[in-house]
Design a protein around this motif. Structure first.
Motif, PDB file in Angstrom:
ATOM      1  N   SER A   8       0.833  -1.208   0.000  1.00 32.67           N
ATOM      2  CA  SER A   8       0.000   0.000   0.000  1.00 32.67           C
ATOM      3  C   SER A   8       0.862   1.251   0.000  1.00 32.67           C
ATOM      4  N   ASP A   9       1.924   1.223   0.796  1.00 34.56           N
ATOM      5  CA  ASP A   9       2.819   2.383   0.849  1.00 34.56           C
ATOM      6  C   ASP A   9       3.502   2.608  -0.494  1.00 34.56           C
ATOM      7  N   LEU A  10       3.927   1.520  -1.142  1.00 28.14           N
ATOM      8  CA  LEU A  10       4.538   1.649  -2.466  1.00 28.14           C
ATOM      9  C   LEU A  10       3.579   2.306  -3.451  1.00 28.14           C
ATOM     10  N   ILE A  11       2.336   1.863  -3.412  1.00 28.43           N
ATOM     11  CA  ILE A  11       1.332   2.385  -4.348  1.00 28.43           C
ATOM     12  C   ILE A  11       1.041   3.850  -4.063  1.00 28.43           C
ATOM     13  N   ILE A  31      -8.010  14.654 -12.329  1.00 27.24           N
ATOM     14  CA  ILE A  31      -7.302  13.373 -12.240  1.00 27.24           C
ATOM     15  C   ILE A  31      -6.632  13.256 -10.884  1.00 27.24           C
ATOM     16  N   LYS A  32      -5.938  14.318 -10.494  1.00 25.81           N
ATOM     17  CA  LYS A  32      -5.279  14.325  -9.188  1.00 25.81           C
ATOM     18  C   LYS A  32      -6.305  14.179  -8.072  1.00 25.81           C
ATOM     19  N   TYR A  33      -7.411  14.881  -8.201  1.00 30.14           N
ATOM     20  CA  TYR A  33      -8.494  14.816  -7.208  1.00 30.14           C
ATOM     21  C   TYR A  33      -9.020  13.395  -7.084  1.00 30.14           C
ATOM     22  N   THR A  34      -9.215  12.743  -8.208  1.00 30.98           N
ATOM     23  CA  THR A  34      -9.740  11.379  -8.214  1.00 30.98           C
ATOM     24  C   THR A  34      -8.791  10.419  -7.516  1.00 30.98           C
ATOM     25  N   LEU A  35      -7.524  10.481  -7.853  1.00 26.40           N
ATOM     26  CA  LEU A  35      -6.551   9.554  -7.278  1.00 26.40           C
ATOM     27  C   LEU A  35      -6.267   9.849  -5.812  1.00 26.40           C
ATOM     28  N   GLU A  36      -6.412  11.115  -5.403  1.00 25.53           N
ATOM     29  CA  GLU A  36      -6.196  11.475  -4.000  1.00 25.53           C
ATOM     30  C   GLU A  36      -7.367  11.036  -3.121  1.00 25.53           C
ATOM     31  N   GLY A  37      -8.447  10.574  -3.761  1.00 24.47           N
ATOM     32  CA  GLY A  37      -9.619  10.145  -3.003  1.00 24.47           C
ATOM     33  C   GLY A  37      -9.415   8.865  -2.229  1.00 24.47           C
ATOM     34  N   GLY A  38      -8.290   8.219  -2.443  1.00 21.08           N
ATOM     35  CA  GLY A  38      -7.993   6.990  -1.716  1.00 21.08           C
ATOM     36  C   GLY A  38      -8.605   5.774  -2.360  1.00 21.08           C
ATOM     37  N   GLY A  39      -9.118   4.887  -1.547  1.00 15.80           N
ATOM     38  CA  GLY A  39      -9.620   3.620  -2.045  1.00 15.80           C
ATOM     39  C   GLY A  39      -8.803   2.483  -1.469  1.00 15.80           C
ATOM     40  N   LYS A  40      -9.230   1.281  -1.736  1.00 23.22           N
ATOM     41  CA  LYS A  40      -8.576   0.113  -1.157  1.00 23.22           C
ATOM     42  C   LYS A  40      -7.283  -0.263  -1.881  1.00 23.22           C
ATOM     43  N   ARG A  41      -7.116   0.211  -3.107  1.00 20.27           N
ATOM     44  CA  ARG A  41      -5.923  -0.083  -3.911  1.00 20.27           C
ATOM     45  C   ARG A  41      -5.699  -1.593  -4.039  1.00 20.27           C
ATOM     46  N   ILE A  42      -6.768  -2.359  -4.046  1.00 20.22           N
ATOM     47  CA  ILE A  42      -6.620  -3.807  -4.050  1.00 20.22           C
ATOM     48  C   ILE A  42      -6.039  -4.322  -5.353  1.00 20.22           C
ATOM     49  N   ARG A  43      -6.368  -3.704  -6.467  1.00 23.15           N
ATOM     50  CA  ARG A  43      -5.885  -4.204  -7.761  1.00 23.15           C
ATOM     51  C   ARG A  43      -4.377  -4.062  -7.897  1.00 23.15           C
ATOM     52  N   PRO A  44      -3.809  -2.878  -7.639  1.00 28.67           N
ATOM     53  CA  PRO A  44      -2.347  -2.789  -7.692  1.00 28.67           C
ATOM     54  C   PRO A  44      -1.666  -3.606  -6.602  1.00 28.67           C
ATOM     55  N   PRO A  58       8.952  -6.099  -6.065  1.00 33.63           N
ATOM     56  CA  PRO A  58       7.715  -5.361  -6.327  1.00 33.63           C
ATOM     57  C   PRO A  58       7.942  -3.908  -6.722  1.00 33.63           C
ATOM     58  N   GLU A  59       9.070  -3.346  -6.299  1.00 31.51           N
ATOM     59  CA  GLU A  59       9.349  -1.960  -6.664  1.00 31.51           C
ATOM     60  C   GLU A  59       9.546  -1.810  -8.179  1.00 31.51           C
ATOM     61  N   LYS A  60       9.969  -2.896  -8.826  1.00 29.52           N
ATOM     62  CA  LYS A  60      10.155  -2.854 -10.277  1.00 29.52           C
ATOM     63  C   LYS A  60       8.842  -3.017 -11.032  1.00 29.52           C
ATOM     64  N   ALA A  61       7.787  -3.379 -10.319  1.00 29.74           N
ATOM     65  CA  ALA A  61       6.466  -3.550 -10.932  1.00 29.74           C
ATOM     66  C   ALA A  61       5.548  -2.364 -10.659  1.00 29.74           C
ATOM     67  N   ILE A  62       6.099  -1.300 -10.077  1.00 33.70           N
ATOM     68  CA  ILE A  62       5.259  -0.204  -9.593  1.00 33.70           C
ATOM     69  C   ILE A  62       4.588   0.567 -10.730  1.00 33.70           C
ATOM     70  N   ASN A  63       5.218   0.653 -11.888  1.00 36.87           N
ATOM     71  CA  ASN A  63       4.583   1.373 -12.998  1.00 36.87           C
ATOM     72  C   ASN A  63       3.305   0.669 -13.455  1.00 36.87           C
ATOM     73  N   GLN A  64       3.384  -0.645 -13.577  1.00 36.12           N
ATOM     74  CA  GLN A  64       2.194  -1.395 -13.986  1.00 36.12           C
ATOM     75  C   GLN A  64       1.120  -1.337 -12.889  1.00 36.12           C
ATOM     76  N   ALA A  66       0.667   1.133 -10.724  1.00 41.53           N
ATOM     77  CA  ALA A  66       0.077   2.477 -10.782  1.00 41.53           C
ATOM     78  C   ALA A  66      -0.827   2.618 -12.001  1.00 41.53           C
ATOM     79  N   GLY A  67      -0.427   1.996 -13.118  1.00 43.21           N
ATOM     80  CA  GLY A  67      -1.251   2.038 -14.316  1.00 43.21           C
ATOM     81  C   GLY A  67      -2.578   1.349 -14.111  1.00 43.21           C
ATOM     82  N   LEU A  68      -2.555   0.232 -13.383  1.00 41.10           N
ATOM     83  CA  LEU A  68      -3.787  -0.500 -13.101  1.00 41.10           C
ATOM     84  C   LEU A  68      -4.726   0.340 -12.233  1.00 41.10           C
ATOM     85  N   GLU A  69      -4.146   1.029 -11.240  1.00 42.30           N
ATOM     86  CA  GLU A  69      -4.974   1.874 -10.372  1.00 42.30           C
ATOM     87  C   GLU A  69      -5.500   3.089 -11.130  1.00 42.30           C
ATOM     88  N   MET A  70      -4.688   3.636 -12.010  1.00 41.58           N
ATOM     89  CA  MET A  70      -5.134   4.753 -12.845  1.00 41.58           C
ATOM     90  C   MET A  70      -6.301   4.310 -13.721  1.00 41.58           C
TER      91      MET A  70
END
Length: 319
Positions: A8-11, A31-44, A58-64, A66-70
């Motif tokens: 969760s912290d990585l995400i 976009i920033k407002y939407t992502l700052e709204g939080g959520g469970k972040r379960i998918r990433p 896992p740090e090397k997978a962070i772009n994918q 973040a893309g999934l959460e986006m």
């Protein structure tokens, strides 16, 4: 493996580190407002945890991740427009705070940004990553269309509903699991087992969401309670009640009651059928099936325990 809090912290760090162009503010601020709204972040989280479980940093997978959460938040932004929802995660939806056109355009931009993040991986696996991502996106659009079609249809079966939520919700969780396995170069057998885990977990997850929309605490759930009933959405509870008590359900609908009374009276029908407890049993069954799917994932004992515990936690959540 690491803890859920670590992922969760990585995400959160990755999302907060995204640098948006300074203009036009009308495009990027939502976009920033939407992502700052939080959520469970379960998918990433599923993506990072699966990659970690198969020995990939896992740090090397962070772009994918973040893309999934986006991408997920893009779908929510557009869903809120289609549903004319007023609240998301306890805050005004984008189209309420700004306007419909802004919500649509900022959502479009989020889809493109998500795709850009997905491409930041080894060229060797890029085609596989994009094929999975794009196929998943198309399934989600299909699920959303079915969901809209159901609003104006009668006689929707439970099987049809379960297929709709598989497409609309489950496949994105499954995508996160499989993508993490692909990044870690896990075997095809492991990739497919993790996909099945995410798919079944997604069904339990959505059924729990349906339950909370009717029986949850609005302070915890972050959305208005009873919205599905007010909008006559074809959830498992609604379809089952219409199948087993069609006369009572039709009588309530035909009365043209206020939203408050409509929710109250429909819930009374649900309660007479014990649908709350029956939904919980169904959720537990799908969570159990998800854990059973892990038998073919070739995970370590630590990995098995992590995903088993996660299934239990998600299937009993209150928000």
């Amino acid at each position: 493996m690491h803890s859920p809090e670590y992922y969760s912290d990585l995400i959160e760090n990755a999302i907060s580190s995204i640098i948006y162009p300074s203009s036009p503010d009308g495009l990027y601020a939502p976009i920033k407002y939407t992502l700052e709204g939080g959520g469970k972040r379960i998918r990433p989280m599923l993506l990072l945890a699966t990659a970690d479980a198969f020995g990939y940093n896992p740090e090397k997978a962070i772009n994918q991740a973040a893309g999934l959460e986006m991408f997920h938040n893009f779908t929510l932004l557009h869903d809120d427009v289609m549903d004319n929802a007023f609240v998301r995660r306890g805050r005004p939806t984008v189209h309420r705070r700004w306007n419909m056109c802004t919500a649509i355009l900022s959502g479009d931009a989020m889809l493109t940004l998500a795709t850009q993040l997905m491409t930041k991986c080894s060229p060797d696996i890029l085609p596989e990553i994009l094929e999975l991502f794009n196929a998943t996106a198309m399934e989600i659009y299909e699920g959303q269309q079915y969901d809209m079609d159901f609003e104006n249809s009668t006689g929707i079966s439970v099987d049809e509903y379960m297929e709709m939520i598989r497409l609309k919700t489950s496949v994105l969780l499954a995508c996160g699991c499989k993508m993490g396995a692909i990044l870690a170069d896990a075997s095809v057998k492991s990739q497919e087992a993790m996909y099945r885990y995410g798919e079944l977990l997604g069904l339990a997850f959505q059924l729990q969401d349906d339950y909370l929309d009717t029986y949850g605490d609005p302070a915890l759930f972050g959305k208005e309670i009873g919205g599905d009933i007010i909008n006559e959405k074809k959830t498992w509870l609604w379809i089952t009640a219409m199948t087993e008590c069609p006369e009572q359900m039709t009588a309530v609908i035909d009365e043209k009651l206020t939203d408050y009374l409509k929710v109250k009276n429909i819930k009374e029908v649900y309660d007479s059928l014990n649908l709350g407890d029956r939904t919980h049993k169904l959720i537990e069954r799908y969570a159990e099936m998800a854990v059973e799917a892990l038998a073919d994932a070739e995970l370590s004992e630590e990995g098995l325990l992590f995903f088993k515990n996660l299934a239990g936690k998600l299937s009993s959540r209150s928000n």
